[in-house]
Design a protein around this motif. Structure first.
Motif, PDB file in Angstrom:
ATOM      1  N   SER A  10       0.831  -1.205   0.000  1.00 21.94           N
ATOM      2  CA  SER A  10       0.000   0.000   0.000  1.00 21.94           C
ATOM      3  C   SER A  10       0.864   1.252   0.000  1.00 21.94           C
ATOM      4  O   SER A  10       0.555   2.235  -0.686  1.00 21.94           O
ATOM      5  CB  SER A  10      -0.927   0.010   1.221  1.00 21.94           C
ATOM      6  N   ARG A  11       1.964   1.203   0.760  1.00 20.64           N
ATOM      7  CA  ARG A  11       2.857   2.362   0.792  1.00 20.64           C
ATOM      8  C   ARG A  11       3.467   2.602  -0.581  1.00 20.64           C
ATOM      9  O   ARG A  11       3.583   3.758  -1.026  1.00 20.64           O
ATOM     10  CB  ARG A  11       3.952   2.151   1.834  1.00 20.64           C
ATOM     11  N   LEU A  12       3.853   1.537  -1.270  1.00 17.32           N
ATOM     12  CA  LEU A  12       4.387   1.684  -2.619  1.00 17.32           C
ATOM     13  C   LEU A  12       3.321   2.221  -3.572  1.00 17.32           C
ATOM     14  O   LEU A  12       3.605   3.044  -4.452  1.00 17.32           O
ATOM     15  CB  LEU A  12       4.924   0.343  -3.118  1.00 17.32           C
ATOM     16  N   GLY A  13       2.078   1.750  -3.392  1.00 26.46           N
ATOM     17  CA  GLY A  13       0.995   2.219  -4.242  1.00 26.46           C
ATOM     18  C   GLY A  13       0.721   3.701  -4.053  1.00 26.46           C
ATOM     19  O   GLY A  13       0.598   4.457  -5.022  1.00 26.46           O
ATOM     20  N   VAL A  14       0.628   4.146  -2.796  1.00 23.70           N
ATOM     21  CA  VAL A  14       0.401   5.563  -2.512  1.00 23.70           C
ATOM     22  C   VAL A  14       1.578   6.402  -3.008  1.00 23.70           C
ATOM     23  O   VAL A  14       1.398   7.469  -3.599  1.00 23.70           O
ATOM     24  CB  VAL A  14       0.162   5.784  -1.009  1.00 23.70           C
ATOM     25  N   SER A  15       2.793   5.911  -2.792  1.00 24.19           N
ATOM     26  CA  SER A  15       3.987   6.622  -3.268  1.00 24.19           C
ATOM     27  C   SER A  15       3.951   6.798  -4.776  1.00 24.19           C
ATOM     28  O   SER A  15       4.368   7.837  -5.310  1.00 24.19           O
ATOM     29  CB  SER A  15       5.257   5.861  -2.866  1.00 24.19           C
ATOM     30  N   ALA A  16       3.450   5.784  -5.484  1.00 25.67           N
ATOM     31  CA  ALA A  16       3.362   5.866  -6.947  1.00 25.67           C
ATOM     32  C   ALA A  16       2.455   7.010  -7.375  1.00 25.67           C
ATOM     33  O   ALA A  16       2.755   7.732  -8.345  1.00 25.67           O
ATOM     34  CB  ALA A  16       2.848   4.540  -7.518  1.00 25.67           C
ATOM     35  N   TYR A  17       1.345   7.209  -6.650  1.00 25.65           N
ATOM     36  CA  TYR A  17       0.442   8.300  -7.011  1.00 25.65           C
ATOM     37  C   TYR A  17       1.073   9.672  -6.745  1.00 25.65           C
ATOM     38  O   TYR A  17       0.871  10.613  -7.524  1.00 25.65           O
ATOM     39  CB  TYR A  17      -0.886   8.162  -6.260  1.00 25.65           C
ATOM     40  N   SER A  73     -11.442   7.339  -0.541  1.00 24.76           N
ATOM     41  CA  SER A  73     -10.211   7.868  -1.139  1.00 24.76           C
ATOM     42  C   SER A  73      -9.617   6.920  -2.174  1.00 24.76           C
ATOM     43  O   SER A  73      -8.954   7.363  -3.114  1.00 24.76           O
ATOM     44  CB  SER A  73      -9.187   8.148  -0.038  1.00 24.76           C
ATOM     45  N   ARG A  74      -9.838   5.624  -2.018  1.00 26.16           N
ATOM     46  CA  ARG A  74      -9.265   4.671  -2.980  1.00 26.16           C
ATOM     47  C   ARG A  74      -9.831   4.901  -4.378  1.00 26.16           C
ATOM     48  O   ARG A  74      -9.078   5.001  -5.359  1.00 26.16           O
ATOM     49  CB  ARG A  74      -9.555   3.241  -2.518  1.00 26.16           C
ATOM     50  N   HIS A  75     -11.148   4.988  -4.481  1.00 26.12           N
ATOM     51  CA  HIS A  75     -11.778   5.168  -5.793  1.00 26.12           C
ATOM     52  C   HIS A  75     -11.488   6.554  -6.364  1.00 26.12           C
ATOM     53  O   HIS A  75     -11.233   6.699  -7.563  1.00 26.12           O
ATOM     54  CB  HIS A  75     -13.290   4.940  -5.683  1.00 26.12           C
ATOM     55  N   VAL A  76     -11.540   7.576  -5.514  1.00 26.58           N
ATOM     56  CA  VAL A  76     -11.308   8.940  -5.997  1.00 26.58           C
ATOM     57  C   VAL A  76      -9.864   9.103  -6.449  1.00 26.58           C
ATOM     58  O   VAL A  76      -9.585   9.765  -7.460  1.00 26.58           O
ATOM     59  CB  VAL A  76     -11.671   9.969  -4.909  1.00 26.58           C
ATOM     60  N   THR A  77      -8.923   8.503  -5.721  1.00 27.03           N
ATOM     61  CA  THR A  77      -7.510   8.585  -6.118  1.00 27.03           C
ATOM     62  C   THR A  77      -7.308   8.014  -7.508  1.00 27.03           C
ATOM     63  O   THR A  77      -6.690   8.652  -8.385  1.00 27.03           O
ATOM     64  CB  THR A  77      -6.624   7.825  -5.110  1.00 27.03           C
ATOM     65  N   ASN A 182      -4.671  -0.896  -7.341  1.00 29.10           N
ATOM     66  CA  ASN A 182      -4.968  -2.196  -6.745  1.00 29.10           C
ATOM     67  C   ASN A 182      -4.366  -2.355  -5.352  1.00 29.10           C
ATOM     68  O   ASN A 182      -4.771  -3.254  -4.604  1.00 29.10           O
ATOM     69  CB  ASN A 182      -4.437  -3.320  -7.652  1.00 29.10           C
ATOM     70  N   HIS A 183      -3.406  -1.529  -5.013  1.00 27.71           N
ATOM     71  CA  HIS A 183      -2.685  -1.680  -3.747  1.00 27.71           C
ATOM     72  C   HIS A 183      -3.040  -0.597  -2.728  1.00 27.71           C
ATOM     73  O   HIS A 183      -2.414  -0.534  -1.661  1.00 27.71           O
ATOM     74  CB  HIS A 183      -1.178  -1.667  -4.012  1.00 27.71           C
ATOM     75  N   LEU A 184      -4.020   0.233  -3.039  1.00 23.72           N
ATOM     76  CA  LEU A 184      -4.433   1.253  -2.086  1.00 23.72           C
ATOM     77  C   LEU A 184      -5.239   0.637  -0.945  1.00 23.72           C
ATOM     78  O   LEU A 184      -5.804  -0.454  -1.083  1.00 23.72           O
ATOM     79  CB  LEU A 184      -5.265   2.328  -2.781  1.00 23.72           C
ATOM     80  N   LEU A 185      -5.301   1.344   0.172  1.00 24.85           N
ATOM     81  CA  LEU A 185      -6.083   0.883   1.312  1.00 24.85           C
ATOM     82  C   LEU A 185      -7.562   0.920   0.981  1.00 24.85           C
ATOM     83  O   LEU A 185      -8.036   1.809   0.264  1.00 24.85           O
ATOM     84  CB  LEU A 185      -5.814   1.770   2.530  1.00 24.85           C
ATOM     85  N   ALA A 186      -8.297  -0.048   1.510  1.00 28.31           N
ATOM     86  CA  ALA A 186      -9.751  -0.025   1.355  1.00 28.31           C
ATOM     87  C   ALA A 186     -10.300   1.205   2.039  1.00 28.31           C
ATOM     88  O   ALA A 186      -9.826   1.615   3.103  1.00 28.31           O
ATOM     89  CB  ALA A 186     -10.356  -1.288   1.960  1.00 28.31           C
ATOM     90  N   ALA A 187     -11.301   1.820   1.433  1.00 29.08           N
ATOM     91  CA  ALA A 187     -11.808   3.101   1.928  1.00 29.08           C
ATOM     92  C   ALA A 187     -12.873   2.909   2.992  1.00 29.08           C
ATOM     93  O   ALA A 187     -13.705   2.002   2.915  1.00 29.08           O
ATOM     94  CB  ALA A 187     -12.377   3.904   0.765  1.00 29.08           C
ATOM     95  N   SER A 188     -12.846   3.793   3.996  1.00 29.69           N
ATOM     96  CA  SER A 188     -13.909   3.889   4.980  1.00 29.69           C
ATOM     97  C   SER A 188     -14.763   5.091   4.611  1.00 29.69           C
ATOM     98  O   SER A 188     -14.264   6.212   4.552  1.00 29.69           O
ATOM     99  CB  SER A 188     -13.323   4.073   6.386  1.00 29.69           C
ATOM    100  N   LEU A 189     -16.046   4.858   4.348  1.00 33.75           N
ATOM    101  CA  LEU A 189     -16.918   5.937   3.902  1.00 33.75           C
ATOM    102  C   LEU A 189     -17.454   6.718   5.090  1.00 33.75           C
ATOM    103  O   LEU A 189     -17.672   6.179   6.169  1.00 33.75           O
ATOM    104  CB  LEU A 189     -18.073   5.375   3.071  1.00 33.75           C
ATOM    105  N   SER A 190     -17.673   8.006   4.870  1.00 36.27           N
ATOM    106  CA  SER A 190     -18.183   8.887   5.923  1.00 36.27           C
ATOM    107  C   SER A 190     -19.660   9.148   5.689  1.00 36.27           C
ATOM    108  O   SER A 190     -20.138   9.167   4.555  1.00 36.27           O
ATOM    109  CB  SER A 190     -17.403  10.206   5.923  1.00 36.27           C
TER     110      SER A 190
END
Length: 384
Positions: A10-17, A73-77, A182-190
Motif C-alpha cells: 500500500s505504501r508503494l501504491g500511494v507513493s506511486a500516485y 479515497s481509494r476510488h477517488v484517487t 490495486n494496492h491502495l487501502l480499502a476506503a472507509s466511507l463517511s
C-alpha cells in the motif's frame, strides 16, 4: 521492526500516485513555453490562460472533501489520476486560448482532487504504521516534479511536440495509475454530506501556515529565475534555480520523517522556516548570484516538511473527516498560490524583485511562528 507486506504494498501504491502527480505537474510546466508559441499567446494572455489551472484547483478545494468522504479515497484517487492523465494528453490538441483555459481548469480540478484523495490515503497509512512517514510521500512528489521537468526539457530538445509528449506521458500515467490503485487501502466511507468545511480554530491556523508557505516558497518558482537574470546570470544558470530548489527539497522531505520522529513537528517546521527566511534575507543582503543560490537552497531544505505536516496535522482534526479537514487547509494554500504571484509582482513593480524576496523572507518567518499549529500532531488512527 517488521512491516506487514500488505502495508508495504500500500505504501508503494500511494507513493506511486505522489510520483505520478508530481510528474504530471512537471510535464505541463516544462512545455508552457512551447504551448505559448504554438498558440501564439502574448505574455498577458498566457497569464490569464494559466489561471485556468488555479481556478480548477480552487473548485476542487470546495468539492474534493465531500467526494472522498462519499466515495472513498481509494476510488477517488484512481479516478482522478486516470482522468488527469487523459486531460493532460488532450491539452496538446486544444487550438485556442479559451479551450486551453478550460482544459487547464479540468486538469487543475483533477490534480487537486487527487491531491486530497492521495493525502487521505497517506494519513490512513501513517496511522497504521504508527510512526511518521508522511514526508516520504511528498519526497516522491518532488522527485516526480523534477523528473517530469527534466524529461520535458529533454524531449523538447529532441524535437518532440507537446502533443506527442503529453500523449506519451498520458498513456504511461494511465497504465501506472490503474495498476497502483490495486494496492491502495480499502476506503472507509463517511456519513457526512457536507462538501466543504470552513477552517476555524486550529484548522484555521494550519490553513494560514499553508497560505504563507505557498506565497513564500512559491517565490522561488515564480521569481528566482528573474532575480538571477537581473544580476546578469545566463539563461541556463537562471533556469537552475528551480531545479536546485526541488532537489534540496527532495532531500529535506526524504529525511523529514526521521527529523520529525527525533525532534517533533513543531521544532522541525519552526527551525526550517526560520532557516528559509534567513536564506532569503541573505540573498537580499548580498544581492549576488551565489547569494541567491544559497537562499534557494535554504528555502528548499527549510520548507520541505511544511506541506506534508500541514496535511498530516489537518487529517487528525478531532470530529472532522480527514478529507474535509485537508481540503479546507489545502484551499487556503491554493489561495496563497494564487495571491502570491500577484502580491510579489506588485512589490517588484513598485520596488524591485529584490524587495519581493524580502517580503517572501518575512512570510517564511511567519510560517516559523505559525508552527505552533502543529503542536497536536500525533500519529493516530485516521479514516481512508
Amino acid at each position: 521492526m517488521s512491516v506487514d507486506p500488505s502495508l508495504l504494498r500500500s505504501r508503494l501504491g500511494v507513493s506511486a500516485y505522489f510520483l505520478l502527480h508530481g510528474f504530471a505537474a512537471g510535464t505541463w510546466i516544462s512545455r508552457i513555453p512551447a504551448e505559448q508559441e504554438r498558440l501564439g499567446l502574448s505574455a498577458a494572455l498566457l497569464g490569464i490562460v494559466l489561471l485556468g489551472n488555479m481556478a480548477g484547483a480552487l473548485l476542487a478545494g470546495f468539492t474534493s472533501g465531500g467526494m472522498v468522504s462519499r466515495f472513498g479515497s481509494r476510488h477517488v484517487t484512481r479516478f482522478a489520476a486516470i482522468g488527469g492523465f487523459v486531460t493532460l494528453a488532450l491539452l496538446g490538441l486544444l487550438g485556442n486560448a479559451a479551450s486551453l483555459f478550460l482544459g487547464l481548469a479540468l486538469f487543475g480540478f483533477l490534480q487537486a482532487t487527487l491531491n486530497i484523495a492521495m493525502n487521505t490515503q497517506a494519513a490512513a497509512l501513517e496511522a497504521r504504521y504508527e510512526r511518521p512517514i508522511f514526508s516520504s510521500f511528498h519526497a516522491m512528489w518532488s522527485a516526480g516534479a523534477l523528473s517530469g521537468a527534466l524529461a520535458g526539457a529533454g524531449l523538447a530538445g529532441g524535437g518532440f511536440s507537446p502533443l506527442l509528449h503529453f500523449a506519451l506521458v498520458g498513456a504511461l500515467g494511465i497504465i501506472v495509475a490503474a495498476y497502483a490503485g490495486n494496492h491502495l487501502l480499502a476506503a472507509s466511507l463517511s456519513q457526512s454530506r457536507r462538501m466543504f468545511i470552513l477552517p476555524r480554530g486550529e484548522l484555521l491556523a494550519l490553513g494560514l501556515l499553508g497560505f504563507c508557505a505557498a506565497i513564500s516558497d512559491g517565490s522561488i518558482a515564480s521569481w528566482s529565475g528573474i532575480y538571477l537574470r537581473s544580476l546578469g546570470a545566463s539563461e541556463s544558470v537562471a533556469a537552475l534555480g528551480f531545479a536546485v530548489h526541488q532537489s534540496i527539497m527532495f532531500l529535506g522531505r526524504f529525511s523529514g520523517d526521521f527529523m520529525v520522529s527525533r525532534f517533533g513537528a513543531v521544532r522541525v517546521v519552526r527551525l526550517g522556516a526560520l532557516l528559509g527566511g534567513l536564506g532569503l534575507a541573505f540573498a537580499v543582503l548580498t544581492h549576488t548570484v551565489w547569494g541567491i543560490f544559497v537562499g534557494i537552497a535554504c528555502m528548499g531544505w527549510g520548507m520541505a516538511t511544511v506541506f506534508p505536516l500541514m496535511f498530516a496535522a489537518s487529517s487528525r482534526t478531532p470530529g472532522l473527516p480527514p478529507a474535509h479537514s485537508m481540503a479546507s487547509t489545502s484551499t487556503m494554500s491554493t489561495l496563497g498560490g494564487l495571491v502570491g504571484p500577484v502580491l510579489l509582482g506588485a512589490v517588484a513593480e513598485v520596488g524591485t524583485v529584490r524587495a519581493s524576496f524580502a517580503v517572501a523572507a518575512l512570510l517564511a518567518w511567519m510560517v516559523s511562528y505559525l508552527a505552533f499549529s502543529l503542536s497536536s500532531y500525533r500519529v493516530t488512527p485516521a479514516q481512508s
